[in-house]
Design an enzyme around this catalytic site. Structure first.
Site, PDB file in Angstrom:
ATOM      1  N   GLY A  70       5.950  -7.331  -5.787  1.00  0.00           N
ATOM      2  CA  GLY A  70       5.234  -6.956  -4.508  1.00  0.00           C
ATOM      3  C   GLY A  70       3.933  -6.230  -4.596  1.00  0.00           C
ATOM      4  O   GLY A  70       3.592  -5.484  -4.067  1.00  0.00           O
ATOM      5  N   ALA A  71       3.125  -7.043  -5.608  1.00  0.00           N
ATOM      6  CA  ALA A  71       1.806  -6.361  -5.968  1.00  0.00           C
ATOM      7  C   ALA A  71       0.621  -6.835  -5.057  1.00  0.00           C
ATOM      8  O   ALA A  71      -0.742  -6.415  -5.349  1.00  0.00           O
ATOM      9  CB  ALA A  71       1.450  -6.817  -7.487  1.00  0.00           C
ATOM     10  N   ASN A  72       1.070  -7.677  -3.950  1.00  0.00           N
ATOM     11  CA  ASN A  72       0.071  -7.796  -3.070  1.00  0.00           C
ATOM     12  C   ASN A  72      -0.347  -6.985  -1.898  1.00  0.00           C
ATOM     13  O   ASN A  72      -1.282  -7.248  -1.138  1.00  0.00           O
ATOM     14  CB  ASN A  72       0.396  -9.309  -2.407  1.00  0.00           C
ATOM     15  CG  ASN A  72       1.738  -9.269  -1.615  1.00  0.00           C
ATOM     16  OD1 ASN A  72       2.503  -9.134  -2.324  1.00  0.00           O
ATOM     17  ND2 ASN A  72       1.617  -9.354  -0.386  1.00  0.00           N
ATOM     18  N   GLY A 100       0.666  -2.732  -0.106  1.00  0.00           N
ATOM     19  CA  GLY A 100       1.140  -1.327  -0.177  1.00  0.00           C
ATOM     20  C   GLY A 100       1.105  -0.613  -1.485  1.00  0.00           C
ATOM     21  O   GLY A 100       0.224  -0.653  -2.254  1.00  0.00           O
ATOM     22  N   ILE A 101       2.293   0.025  -1.621  1.00  0.00           N
ATOM     23  CA  ILE A 101       2.502   0.840  -2.987  1.00  0.00           C
ATOM     24  C   ILE A 101       2.089  -0.129  -4.185  1.00  0.00           C
ATOM     25  O   ILE A 101       1.439   0.210  -5.192  1.00  0.00           O
ATOM     26  CB  ILE A 101       3.796   1.659  -3.287  1.00  0.00           C
ATOM     27  CG1 ILE A 101       3.855   2.115  -2.004  1.00  0.00           C
ATOM     28  CG2 ILE A 101       3.612   2.329  -4.171  1.00  0.00           C
ATOM     29  CD1 ILE A 101       5.338   3.036  -1.836  1.00  0.00           C
ATOM     30  N   GLY A 102       2.728  -1.297  -4.238  1.00  0.00           N
ATOM     31  CA  GLY A 102       2.646  -2.311  -5.465  1.00  0.00           C
ATOM     32  C   GLY A 102       1.237  -2.564  -5.665  1.00  0.00           C
ATOM     33  O   GLY A 102       0.726  -2.524  -6.894  1.00  0.00           O
ATOM     34  N   SER A 126      14.997   4.755  -1.020  1.00  0.00           N
ATOM     35  CA  SER A 126      14.493   5.420   0.027  1.00  0.00           C
ATOM     36  C   SER A 126      14.922   6.838  -0.023  1.00  0.00           C
ATOM     37  O   SER A 126      16.055   7.091   0.059  1.00  0.00           O
ATOM     38  CB  SER A 126      14.631   4.627   1.115  1.00  0.00           C
ATOM     39  OG  SER A 126      14.146   4.918   2.277  1.00  0.00           O
ATOM     40  N   TYR A 169      18.971  -2.477   4.819  1.00  0.00           N
ATOM     41  CA  TYR A 169      18.115  -2.001   3.786  1.00  0.00           C
ATOM     42  C   TYR A 169      18.744  -0.642   3.188  1.00  0.00           C
ATOM     43  O   TYR A 169      18.452  -0.813   1.969  1.00  0.00           O
ATOM     44  CB  TYR A 169      16.971  -1.529   4.891  1.00  0.00           C
ATOM     45  CG  TYR A 169      15.803  -1.039   3.956  1.00  0.00           C
ATOM     46  CD1 TYR A 169      14.775  -1.790   3.153  1.00  0.00           C
ATOM     47  CD2 TYR A 169      15.566   0.295   3.970  1.00  0.00           C
ATOM     48  CE1 TYR A 169      14.029  -1.208   2.604  1.00  0.00           C
ATOM     49  CE2 TYR A 169      14.614   1.038   3.142  1.00  0.00           C
ATOM     50  CZ  TYR A 169      13.527   0.194   2.399  1.00  0.00           C
ATOM     51  OH  TYR A 169      12.704   0.630   1.607  1.00  0.00           O
TER      52      TYR A 169
END
Length: 286
Positions: free
Chosen positions: A8-10, A12-14, A139, A167
């Site tokens: 998920g590096a594309n 937000g946090i990533g 979370s 989730y």
């Protein structure tokens, strides 16, 4: 220089963590589901990278994609110092559960089974590193659910589905998997789970929401933590020599308590066995 894979590096946090780590001189492997968004993120990351980051396509809801991504990582590097399982799905617009071709509910597949399988497949590369680390993500919302439990026997049952339930159910599983992995690989691997608070969404993510949800979400988004702060948390956790202070920490790396069910040894072993069965019984290095 460390070699660090981030799912998920594309966005937000990533994305923030990838930027920070690449600009600090580490080699980043950016695992992204969407190739187009991944290429845009890669250009962003590499704008200030000391060593160019690599883009690897990986859809964590699809076992074949995970296996292909793991093979690509192995072709790219002989060892992996850090794996950050950051990617997750939390589509609050879903009113009915979606299922993968393997029959798994999408949130469970993407947020738990996918990271579980990816970590197993990359475990030989992690074992080849001198001080490997795996970082999973939970979370802070779990604080409102102290009695939450894994729904053994109905993991993919559509009758109890809501985006919120699905989730947090998967996030509890991530904590439990981290604790089990820390025990199984003790002395050979640092395994940590980060309790992430509500994070401010990128403008593009907000713009893609239905208009009513966008209006309802706006106050929460303004109060949420900046993604940059959490990106620095990931980077500190990945690179600090002394390692994490505990298997479960908050965004400032302070030890915190998980829901009580996470400390049930029998439940953790049962979850591990169920996850192994659901992902094709992958081999582990530990």
């Amino acid at each position: 220089m460390l070699t660090i894979a981030i799912t998920g590096a594309n966005s937000g946090i990533g994305l923030r963590a990838a930027r920070i780590l690449a600009s600090a001189g580490h080699r980043v492997l950016a695992l992204c589901r969407d190739p187009g968004r991944g290429r845009a993120a890669l250009a962003d990351i590499n704008a200030h990278a000391v060593h160019p980051a690599d883009l690897i396509q990986a859809d964590l809801s699809i076992p074949g994609s995970i296996h292909a991504a793991a093979d690509r990582v192995a072709q790219t590097t002989g060892h992996l110092d850090v794996l950050i399982n950051n990617s997750a799905v939390f589509d609050q617009t879903l009113r009915e559960p979606h299922f993968t071709p393997e029959g798994h509910e999408l949130f469970w597949a993407t947020n738990h089974l996918g990271p579980f399988l990816l970590t197993a497949r990359l475990s030989p590369l992690l074992a080849a590193a001198p001080s490997p680390r795996v970082i999973n993500i939970a979370s802070k919302g779990l604080l409102s659910m102290p009695r939450i439990r894994i729904r053994f026997g109905e993991l993919d049952d559509p009758s109890w589905f809501s985006p919120t339930r699905a989730y947090y159910h998967a996030k509890l599983a991530q904590i439990m998997t981290t604790l089990t992995l820390a025990d199984r690989a003790k002395g050979h691997l640092g395994a940590t789970c980060v309790r992430v608070p509500a994070v401010r969404l990128d403008p593009g993510r907000v713009a893609a929401m239905p208009w009513l949800l966008r209006i309802l979400y706006a106050p929460k988004n303004r109060m949420a933590a900046p993604a940059e702060h959490l990106g620095r948390t990931y980077a500190r956790l990945a690179t600090t020599p002394e390692g994490p202070p505990a298997p479960y920490v908050d965004e400032d790396l302070r030890p915190v308590r998980a829901p009580a069910f996470a400390y049930d040894d029998a439940a953790r072993e049962r979850l591990w066995e169920a996850s192994q069965a659901a992902t094709g019984d992958p081999a582990w290095a530990w």
